[in-house]
Scaffold this motif. Structure first.
Motif, PDB file in Angstrom:
ATOM      1  N   VAL A 194     -15.538 -55.977  94.221  1.00  0.00           N
ATOM      2  CA  VAL A 194     -14.375 -55.865  93.405  1.00  0.00           C
ATOM      3  C   VAL A 194     -13.389 -54.899  93.356  1.00  0.00           C
ATOM      4  O   VAL A 194     -12.057 -55.180  93.336  1.00  0.00           O
ATOM      5  CB  VAL A 194     -14.769 -55.483  91.830  1.00  0.00           C
ATOM      6  CG1 VAL A 194     -13.869 -55.599  90.796  1.00  0.00           C
ATOM      7  CG2 VAL A 194     -16.101 -56.531  91.549  1.00  0.00           C
ATOM      8  N   PRO A 197      -9.933 -56.213  96.013  1.00  0.00           N
ATOM      9  CA  PRO A 197      -8.681 -56.555  95.689  1.00  0.00           C
ATOM     10  C   PRO A 197      -8.035 -55.763  94.522  1.00  0.00           C
ATOM     11  O   PRO A 197      -6.623 -55.755  94.450  1.00  0.00           O
ATOM     12  CB  PRO A 197      -9.116 -58.039  94.758  1.00  0.00           C
ATOM     13  CG  PRO A 197     -10.461 -57.773  94.726  1.00  0.00           C
ATOM     14  CD  PRO A 197     -10.986 -56.682  95.912  1.00  0.00           C
ATOM     15  N   VAL A 198      -8.660 -54.723  93.931  1.00  0.00           N
ATOM     16  CA  VAL A 198      -8.002 -53.962  93.049  1.00  0.00           C
ATOM     17  C   VAL A 198      -7.312 -53.023  93.653  1.00  0.00           C
ATOM     18  O   VAL A 198      -6.135 -52.485  93.383  1.00  0.00           O
ATOM     19  CB  VAL A 198      -9.220 -53.258  92.176  1.00  0.00           C
ATOM     20  CG1 VAL A 198      -8.591 -51.976  91.408  1.00  0.00           C
ATOM     21  CG2 VAL A 198      -9.891 -54.068  91.175  1.00  0.00           C
ATOM     22  N   CYS A 421     -13.248 -51.597  85.451  1.00  0.00           N
ATOM     23  CA  CYS A 421     -11.931 -52.028  85.110  1.00  0.00           C
ATOM     24  C   CYS A 421     -11.242 -51.762  84.079  1.00  0.00           C
ATOM     25  O   CYS A 421     -10.002 -51.241  84.130  1.00  0.00           O
ATOM     26  CB  CYS A 421     -12.007 -53.785  85.431  1.00  0.00           C
ATOM     27  SG  CYS A 421     -12.478 -54.162  87.095  1.00  0.00           S
ATOM     28  N   GLN A 459      -4.030 -52.698  88.226  1.00  0.00           N
ATOM     29  CA  GLN A 459      -5.330 -52.564  88.747  1.00  0.00           C
ATOM     30  C   GLN A 459      -6.436 -53.148  87.933  1.00  0.00           C
ATOM     31  O   GLN A 459      -7.138 -53.718  88.506  1.00  0.00           O
ATOM     32  CB  GLN A 459      -5.495 -51.333  89.328  1.00  0.00           C
ATOM     33  CG  GLN A 459      -4.598 -50.863  90.715  1.00  0.00           C
ATOM     34  CD  GLN A 459      -4.998 -49.622  91.241  1.00  0.00           C
ATOM     35  OE1 GLN A 459      -4.857 -48.547  90.375  1.00  0.00           O
ATOM     36  NE2 GLN A 459      -5.863 -49.632  92.311  1.00  0.00           N
ATOM     37  N   VAL A 462      -6.290 -57.041  87.163  1.00  0.00           N
ATOM     38  CA  VAL A 462      -6.604 -57.929  88.534  1.00  0.00           C
ATOM     39  C   VAL A 462      -8.227 -57.713  88.652  1.00  0.00           C
ATOM     40  O   VAL A 462      -8.895 -58.649  89.121  1.00  0.00           O
ATOM     41  CB  VAL A 462      -5.833 -57.084  89.802  1.00  0.00           C
ATOM     42  CG1 VAL A 462      -6.479 -57.731  91.064  1.00  0.00           C
ATOM     43  CG2 VAL A 462      -4.647 -57.674  89.906  1.00  0.00           C
ATOM     44  N   GLY A 463      -8.469 -56.341  88.424  1.00  0.00           N
ATOM     45  CA  GLY A 463     -10.103 -56.275  88.550  1.00  0.00           C
ATOM     46  C   GLY A 463     -10.938 -57.363  87.506  1.00  0.00           C
ATOM     47  O   GLY A 463     -11.824 -57.615  88.123  1.00  0.00           O
ATOM     48  N   ILE A 465      -9.988 -59.763  86.173  1.00  0.00           N
ATOM     49  CA  ILE A 465     -10.012 -61.232  86.571  1.00  0.00           C
ATOM     50  C   ILE A 465     -11.008 -61.532  87.662  1.00  0.00           C
ATOM     51  O   ILE A 465     -11.508 -62.522  87.718  1.00  0.00           O
ATOM     52  CB  ILE A 465      -8.605 -61.765  87.295  1.00  0.00           C
ATOM     53  CG1 ILE A 465      -7.498 -61.507  85.856  1.00  0.00           C
ATOM     54  CG2 ILE A 465      -8.482 -62.800  87.787  1.00  0.00           C
ATOM     55  CD1 ILE A 465      -5.908 -61.648  86.215  1.00  0.00           C
ATOM     56  N   VAL A 466     -10.945 -60.562  88.869  1.00  0.00           N
ATOM     57  CA  VAL A 466     -12.023 -60.793  89.859  1.00  0.00           C
ATOM     58  C   VAL A 466     -13.365 -60.811  89.245  1.00  0.00           C
ATOM     59  O   VAL A 466     -14.203 -61.597  89.531  1.00  0.00           O
ATOM     60  CB  VAL A 466     -11.827 -59.856  90.839  1.00  0.00           C
ATOM     61  CG1 VAL A 466     -12.973 -59.811  91.923  1.00  0.00           C
ATOM     62  CG2 VAL A 466     -10.657 -59.897  91.458  1.00  0.00           C
ATOM     63  N   VAL A 467     -13.535 -59.785  88.194  1.00  0.00           N
ATOM     64  CA  VAL A 467     -15.089 -59.735  87.778  1.00  0.00           C
ATOM     65  C   VAL A 467     -15.434 -61.134  87.014  1.00  0.00           C
ATOM     66  O   VAL A 467     -16.516 -61.588  87.072  1.00  0.00           O
ATOM     67  CB  VAL A 467     -15.039 -58.611  86.820  1.00  0.00           C
ATOM     68  CG1 VAL A 467     -16.497 -58.799  86.005  1.00  0.00           C
ATOM     69  CG2 VAL A 467     -15.103 -57.232  87.655  1.00  0.00           C
ATOM     70  N   ILE A 469     -14.011 -64.000  87.462  1.00  0.00           N
ATOM     71  CA  ILE A 469     -14.224 -65.186  88.350  1.00  0.00           C
ATOM     72  C   ILE A 469     -15.875 -65.501  89.149  1.00  0.00           C
ATOM     73  O   ILE A 469     -16.512 -66.280  89.040  1.00  0.00           O
ATOM     74  CB  ILE A 469     -13.315 -65.128  89.527  1.00  0.00           C
ATOM     75  CG1 ILE A 469     -11.695 -65.629  88.930  1.00  0.00           C
ATOM     76  CG2 ILE A 469     -13.553 -66.020  90.856  1.00  0.00           C
ATOM     77  CD1 ILE A 469     -10.936 -65.190  89.983  1.00  0.00           C
ATOM     78  N   ILE A 470     -16.200 -64.156  89.385  1.00  0.00           N
ATOM     79  CA  ILE A 470     -17.512 -63.971  89.869  1.00  0.00           C
ATOM     80  C   ILE A 470     -18.664 -64.327  88.496  1.00  0.00           C
ATOM     81  O   ILE A 470     -19.452 -64.975  89.083  1.00  0.00           O
ATOM     82  CB  ILE A 470     -17.942 -62.507  90.266  1.00  0.00           C
ATOM     83  CG1 ILE A 470     -17.024 -62.141  91.394  1.00  0.00           C
ATOM     84  CG2 ILE A 470     -19.302 -62.232  90.470  1.00  0.00           C
ATOM     85  CD1 ILE A 470     -17.201 -60.721  91.697  1.00  0.00           C
TER      86      ILE A 470
END
Length: 475
Positions: A194, A197-198, A421, A459, A462-463, A465-467, A469-470
């Motif tokens: 994670v 990308p952050v 995040c 940051q 973005v974090g 959003i990544v979490v 998606i996972i």
């Protein structure tokens, strides 16, 4: 009414810390007693026979002691490793290794990577101070805008500070959420995934937005080579990276040694290893043992002299830093003990049973928002991590965040990441890191808000959003 009381307690913690300047430890403990006594008073008003929380002292002591018992030594060892890396020039050596690999062609990405690595064991505030002279020298040598390199460094440090153990904040959050020793390695793995990308989001912001602003910072009078001389002879690359990498490798061995590969005829799990090998790897892979080995490596490979100056005073500084974190974390555990003694979790379960938006991935956004509100209001990322994880723990099953991926508690781990995040959003005037970055970079308050504060917002978004998606794939 109890849920409203909990909300009041959260607001109280924020207000007492931010406005009254009360230490977070006392703010959390006071809120814990307000919640416990208020819950019993609500029970009296509702006609409940006997107190809802029968043993307030026991709930507070149990929550406090349970957290300190499980995580106290881990925080102490991690803090000592960071202090040794800071004082012996090992962090500077890490920076030198990265610069040697990238050269002067990509100074901004070099600063991002250096910050990302150094902040895994070292607090971001200390890391920025240590690397500030390197940043100035590199700006002079490469001709790149100082503000660009400042934000690239600060956001690189920030990415791992709230997401990757052995930084104390993520460790405390993982423990509060019920992740055992076997799961800590996987928290590191998903934290690294994670945080990349952050960190890149912060780098892009530094290159595209921060580069438009100017700094009042005087041109560096030292070269990097001159700056290194204040540390004397720097440790080797292996010695500098060893106290970080070896514990991570040991944690990995412990996790893989107990990885199930099937079941026998009686339904018992068959592990990847057995016998002496399993016993050895399990021992070495326990977080407290792995980090203690990291401490020994730091002491015997980094300290130029093992005398009173280093073994007593330096260790004392590390213990003082760790004590504050342990006390705040323990206070969060006490609050969690009281929350678990109330019927809040059952009420939340009934409240969201017909609303799928707050279950699973949606619940990750709830954790993110709570942490973001706490961070923005009172300034400390570690405090935001501790309090939010304490609040979320009793509600994990109700929110669908107790999901497992094989033997890996993926739901709890994604909750740690969501909280981490949120604990980034946002760094501004009530955050010591904001002032460290702005003052050591020569940025005006207006520039710091536009460059640093907005970067931390980007940051955090973005974090999460990544979490999320996972979470779509695993929850």
């Amino acid at each position: 009414m109890i849920l409203a009381l909990l909300l009041f307690c959260i607001i109280f913690i924020v207000y007492a810390t931010a406005k009254w300047k009360l230490h977070p430890f006392l703010s959390i403990i006071a809120a814990t007693y307000i919640l416990a006594l208020g819950t019993n008073f609500i029970g009296i008003l509702s006609g409940v026979e006997g107190p809802i929380i029968k043993d307030i002292g026991g709930a507070i002591n149990g929550g406090f002691g349970g957290i300190v018992t499980s995580i106290g030594l881990v925080i102490i060892f991690g803090t000592i490793i960071g202090k040794v890396l800071e004082k012996t020039g090992a962090a500077v050596k890490m920076a030198e290794v990265v610069l040697r690999l990238l050269g002067d062609r990509h100074p901004a990405i070099a600063m991002t990577i250096i910050g990302w690595i150094v902040s895994i064991p070292v607090f971001c505030d200390s890391g920025y101070v240590i690397l500030s002279s390197l940043k100035k020298s590199l700006a002079k040598r490469s001709g790149v805008n100082v503000v660009t390199l400042s934000i690239a460094l600060s956001t690189g440090l920030y990415a791992t500070h709230t997401l990757v153990p052995p930084t104390p904040g993520p460790i405390a959050a993982a423990t509060n959420l019920g992740i055992g020793p076997d799961g800590l390695f996987w928290v590191i793995v998903i934290g690294i995934i994670v945080s990349i990308p952050v960190a890149l989001a912060g780098h892009v912001w530094a290159r595209i937005v921060a580069s438009k602003y100017t700094s009042t910072l005087e041109e560096a009078t030292q070269t990097f080579e001159e700056y290194k001389q204040q540390f004397g002879k720097l440790p080797s690359a292996w010695a500098a990276f060893g106290p970080i990498l070896v514990p991570i490798i040991l944690l990995a061995l412990g996790s893989f040694a107990n990885f199930p590969v099937g079941t026998d005829a009686e339904g018992n799990r068959i592990l990847l290893t057995s016998g002496f090998v399993n016993t050895l790897f399990t021992f070495l892979g326990a977080p407290v043992n792995a980090l203690f080995i990291g401490v020994l490596l730091a002491l015997f490979t980094l300290l130029p002299k093992r005398d009173e100056e280093n073994l007593t005073k330096l260790m004392g500084q590390g213990l003082l830093d760790a004590a504050i974190i342990i006390m705040i974390t323990g206070a969060g555990g006490a609050l969690g003990g009281v929350i678990r003694a109330t019927p809040i979790a059952d009420y939340v379960k009934s409240l969201i049973s017909d609303n799928a938006a707050f279950v699973g991935v949606g619940a990750l956004f709830v954790a993110f928002l709570i942490a973001a509100l706490l961070k923005t209001a009172q300034g400390s990322s570690t405090t935001a991590l501790v309090i939010t994880s304490t609040i979320m723990m009793p509600m994990l099953p109700s929110l669908g965040l107790d999901a497992m991926a094989g033997t890996v508690p993926i739901g709890q781990m994604l909750t740690v990441m969501a909280i981490g995040c949120g604990a980034m959003v946002v760094s501004h005037v009530n955050d010591s890191y904001f002032w460290v970055v702005s003052q050591f970079s020569g940025m005006s308050l207006k520039t710091a808000y536009r460059a640093q504060t907005m970067a931390t917002l980007v940051q955090g978004l973005v974090g999460i959003i990544v979490v999320a998606i996972i979470g779509v794939f695993f929850l």
